[in-house]
Design a protein around this motif. Structure first.
Motif, PDB file in Angstrom:
ATOM      1  N   LEU A  99       0.918  -1.261   0.060  1.00 25.95           N
ATOM      2  CA  LEU A  99       0.039   0.039  -0.041  1.00 25.95           C
ATOM      3  C   LEU A  99       0.684   1.211  -0.036  1.00 25.95           C
ATOM      4  O   LEU A  99       1.857   1.485   0.665  1.00 25.95           O
ATOM      5  N   PRO A 100       0.564   2.290  -0.907  1.00 26.11           N
ATOM      6  CA  PRO A 100       0.996   3.464  -0.811  1.00 26.11           C
ATOM      7  C   PRO A 100       0.837   4.143   0.762  1.00 26.11           C
ATOM      8  O   PRO A 100      -0.080   3.832   1.382  1.00 26.11           O
TER       9      PRO A 100
ATOM     10  N   LEU B 251      -4.204 -13.094   3.491  1.00 24.76           N
ATOM     11  CA  LEU B 251      -4.918 -11.827   2.763  1.00 24.76           C
ATOM     12  C   LEU B 251      -4.027 -10.946   2.431  1.00 24.76           C
ATOM     13  O   LEU B 251      -3.063 -10.610   3.441  1.00 24.76           O
ATOM     14  N   VAL B 252      -4.085 -10.363   1.230  1.00 21.20           N
ATOM     15  CA  VAL B 252      -3.035  -9.539   0.889  1.00 21.20           C
ATOM     16  C   VAL B 252      -4.179  -8.172   0.542  1.00 21.20           C
ATOM     17  O   VAL B 252      -4.928  -8.405  -0.157  1.00 21.20           O
ATOM     18  N   VAL B 253      -3.852  -6.820   1.046  1.00 19.72           N
ATOM     19  CA  VAL B 253      -4.523  -5.711   0.517  1.00 19.72           C
ATOM     20  C   VAL B 253      -3.307  -5.002  -0.123  1.00 19.72           C
ATOM     21  O   VAL B 253      -2.061  -4.734   0.082  1.00 19.72           O
ATOM     22  N   THR B 254      -4.032  -4.169  -1.234  1.00 20.78           N
ATOM     23  CA  THR B 254      -3.056  -3.405  -2.085  1.00 20.78           C
ATOM     24  C   THR B 254      -4.049  -2.213  -2.795  1.00 20.78           C
ATOM     25  O   THR B 254      -5.036  -2.229  -2.431  1.00 20.78           O
ATOM     26  N   SER B 255      -3.370  -1.717  -3.782  1.00 24.33           N
ATOM     27  CA  SER B 255      -4.034  -0.647  -4.225  1.00 24.33           C
ATOM     28  C   SER B 255      -4.091  -0.659  -5.828  1.00 24.33           C
ATOM     29  O   SER B 255      -2.957  -1.494  -6.324  1.00 24.33           O
TER      30      SER B 255
ATOM     31  N   GLU C  46      -6.540  -8.205  -2.274  1.00 24.84           N
ATOM     32  CA  GLU C  46      -7.857  -7.324  -2.407  1.00 24.84           C
ATOM     33  C   GLU C  46      -7.210  -5.946  -2.619  1.00 24.84           C
ATOM     34  O   GLU C  46      -6.441  -5.256  -2.311  1.00 24.84           O
ATOM     35  N   ILE C  47      -8.006  -5.480  -3.341  1.00 23.06           N
ATOM     36  CA  ILE C  47      -7.799  -4.110  -4.026  1.00 23.06           C
ATOM     37  C   ILE C  47      -8.549  -2.831  -2.899  1.00 23.06           C
ATOM     38  O   ILE C  47      -9.847  -2.904  -3.135  1.00 23.06           O
ATOM     39  N   GLY C  48      -7.619  -2.192  -2.256  1.00 23.40           N
ATOM     40  CA  GLY C  48      -8.335  -1.476  -1.003  1.00 23.40           C
ATOM     41  C   GLY C  48      -9.122  -2.021   0.012  1.00 23.40           C
ATOM     42  O   GLY C  48      -9.118  -3.132  -0.071  1.00 23.40           O
ATOM     43  N   ILE C  49      -9.406  -1.192   0.894  1.00 23.98           N
ATOM     44  CA  ILE C  49      -9.967  -1.741   2.166  1.00 23.98           C
ATOM     45  C   ILE C  49     -11.596  -1.815   2.069  1.00 23.98           C
ATOM     46  O   ILE C  49     -12.262  -2.066   2.970  1.00 23.98           O
ATOM     47  N   GLU C  50     -12.249  -1.213   1.093  1.00 23.16           N
ATOM     48  CA  GLU C  50     -13.709  -0.907   1.165  1.00 23.16           C
ATOM     49  C   GLU C  50     -14.445  -2.166   1.109  1.00 23.16           C
ATOM     50  O   GLU C  50     -15.309  -2.461   1.797  1.00 23.16           O
ATOM     51  N   GLY C  51     -13.775  -3.443   0.372  1.00 22.60           N
ATOM     52  CA  GLY C  51     -14.492  -4.738   0.620  1.00 22.60           C
ATOM     53  C   GLY C  51     -14.278  -5.419   1.980  1.00 22.60           C
ATOM     54  O   GLY C  51     -15.351  -6.089   2.389  1.00 22.60           O
ATOM     55  N   LEU C  52     -13.445  -5.078   2.460  1.00 20.13           N
ATOM     56  CA  LEU C  52     -13.216  -5.533   3.773  1.00 20.13           C
ATOM     57  C   LEU C  52     -14.133  -4.533   4.829  1.00 20.13           C
ATOM     58  O   LEU C  52     -14.932  -5.387   6.082  1.00 20.13           O
ATOM     59  N   ALA C  53     -14.379  -3.320   4.702  1.00 14.48           N
ATOM     60  CA  ALA C  53     -15.270  -2.634   5.661  1.00 14.48           C
ATOM     61  C   ALA C  53     -16.558  -2.889   5.437  1.00 14.48           C
ATOM     62  O   ALA C  53     -17.415  -2.438   6.305  1.00 14.48           O
ATOM     63  N   GLU C  54     -17.200  -3.036   4.229  1.00 10.47           N
ATOM     64  CA  GLU C  54     -18.488  -3.121   3.556  1.00 10.47           C
ATOM     65  C   GLU C  54     -19.400  -3.807   4.526  1.00 10.47           C
ATOM     66  O   GLU C  54     -19.034  -4.949   4.401  1.00 10.47           O
TER      67      GLU C  54
END
Length: 500
Positions: free
Chosen positions: A61-62, A104-108, A117-125
């Motif tokens: 992540l940046p 799990l890997v979170v990226t942008s 996972e692209i971004g955290i929106e999917g985790l938070a939704e």
């Protein structure tokens, strides 16, 4: 009571939700309350994906709000979080992900990793914003390379308690070392958060109730603008940044108000005495220095006035730390005599993930060797003589010669190679590759370009040699080990002589 004195971010955010927590790279402001809500949602989301205590989540992540959220979310549900350098090649990232067993890997989008996972929106939704049940402290597991060049995770035992039980000791330690205190302070992030120090300082700024301002990148003028605009009171930098600051024209340096600065902490590489003095002439006595490693954490520290009284020192042992200077036979050395530095702390141990042999090799009983040579003066202040024999530190970043050598040796024209660091006024050191070619191959500009191109898919660009020179033969020991110390001494001797 000032809510900043509550035990850490989660409690502060609940008590004072309107306090500004983060000012992102684009100027977007996020309050403590909104940040906590997103952190809680992501914590629930991670658990909904089946992640349990002691398991691993990675982030490519940046710098920005998503990186902050992942840090604080994993920190309250007992997960190990692995921040990964986004400059690494896909194969280098894949190695770390496999080694750490990331569930799990979170990226942008700009640093997309296959299957991540692209971004955290999917985790938070759809997740609740209240605190998760059975909160327990997590930990960051940074990957650091050794002499083999293959990175290993530095893993610490999870404390097995909720964050609020564990944080007071850490915030006390930080206060003792660099005078950081709870309150309405402003912390400036100047470096990528995949490095241990910027990541840790971001995390603990929030635990102290500070506002975190994230610079989009390091640019001397932009940093000065942010300091003035947000009345920044503390920041973490590396010596290369100071060097670039000092190169600004006098009228530019004088244009910005930096009087709000109280602590500018530096680490990661030795800072030339003259550079440090010039920065304090400009900013005042605000430079705090500490020395350690990812493994040992902050082992030595020195405050501004103590450093001015002993220019060049990296300080005395930090609270809870003990130090010994030993010779090659393990004999303790007296003050003033250089030897290998060993440290021990009561604050906890570490192990290299899945590498007990390497863990054992780094220790002498309870004592850890960062691998550097130094000496203590009569008052117990440490002075470094040299970095690790083979390690190259360029711009505050560790670069490991063996990894570069391995990449170059894959080229059919290369018979042998030695990579060393050569002194550079701005960067500290540059990477130089000395190459012995296969018999019959002739050196030239075209081959040099080919070798550099060959490095492209194998190692990150910041590890690429700044120069390649050719040698008819490279020295090796009778056992076949490359003698980098002789290579370095011969090269520096030749070039020093030729410049006289």
């Amino acid at each position: 009571m000032d809510v900043s004195e509550l035990p850490g971010f989660y409690a502060i955010a609940a008590a004072d939700p309107g306090r500004i927590a983060v000012i992102d790279t684009d100027g977007t402001r996020t309050s403590y309350g909104d940040l906590l809500a997103r952190v809680n949602q992501v914590s629930h989301g991670l658990r909904a994906r089946g992640l349990g205590t002691g398991e691993v989540v990675a982030g490519v992540l940046p710098n920005g709000i998503d990186a902050v959220v992942m840090l604080m979310a994993t920190g309250q549900i007992g997960l190990y979080y692995v921040p990964i350098n986004w400059h690494l090649t896909p194969s280098e990232v894949a190695y770390i992900l496999a080694d750490c067993d990331a569930k799990l890997v979170v990226t942008s989008p700009e640093y997309a990793v296959p299957g991540a996972e692209i971004g955290i929106e999917g985790l938070a939704e759809g997740q609740p914003a209240h605190a998760p049940d059975e909160r327990t402290c997590g930990a960051v597991m940074w990957y650091t390379s050794g002499t083999t060049g293959f990175p290993k995770g530095v893993q610490r035992p999870l404390p097995g308690a909720e964050p609020e039980a564990f944080l007071p000791l850490n915030t006390w330690f930080l206060g003792e070392v660099v005078d950081l205190r709870p309150g309405a302070e402003v912390h400036l992030v100047t470096s990528p958060m995949y490095h241990s120090s910027p990541c840790s300082h971001t995390q603990f700024a929030l635990h102290l109730g500070h506002t975190v301002v994230i610079a989009p990148r390091f640019d001397p003028v932009k940093i000065l603008e942010l300091i003035e605009r947000y009345r920044v009171s503390n920041a973490m930098m590396v010596p290369t940044m100071f060097h670039r600051m000092l190169q600004l024209p006098e009228d530019v340096k004088g244009k910005y108000d930096v009087s709000s600065l109280r602590q500018v902490i530096h680490t990661a590489a030795a800072c030339p005495v003259a550079v440090k003095k010039q920065i304090m002439d400009w900013w005042g006595p605000v430079l705090y220095e500490y020395y350690g490693s990812t493994e040992s954490a902050v082992a030595f520290s020195v405050k501004p006035h103590d450093w001015l009284a002993r220019p060049g020192t990296v300080g005395r042992p930090a609270p809870t730390f003990e130090v010994r200077i030993l010779d090659e036979d393990g004999k303790r050395l007296p003050a003033g005599e250089p030897g290998l530095i060993y440290v021990k702390s009561s604050m906890g141990t570490f192990e290299y993930r899945k590498d007990p042999d390497r863990t054992a090799a780094s220790m002498r009983g309870e004592w850890y060797a960062p691998g550097d040579i130094g000496y203590l003066d009569e008052d117990g202040y440490l002075f470094l003589c040299d970095r690790r024999t083979d390690l190259i530190v360029s711009g505050g970043v560790n670069i490991y010669p063996a990894e570069i050598e391995a990449a170059l040796l894959e080229h059919p024209a290369v018979a042998d190679v030695a990579v060393i660091g050569t002194p550079d006024e701005e960067w500290g050191h540059n990477v130089l590759a000395l190459v012995q070619l296969v018999e019959g191959v002739e050196p030239g500009p075209e081959l040099t370009a080919e070798l550099l191109e060959h490095c492209g898919p194998r190692i990150a660009r910041f590890k690429h040699p700044k120069a390649i020179e050719y040698r008819s033969r490279l020295p090796r020991t009778p056992t076949g080990k490359l003698s980098r110390s002789k290579v370095r001494a011969d090269y520096l001797g030749e070039n020093t002589s030729s410049s006289l």
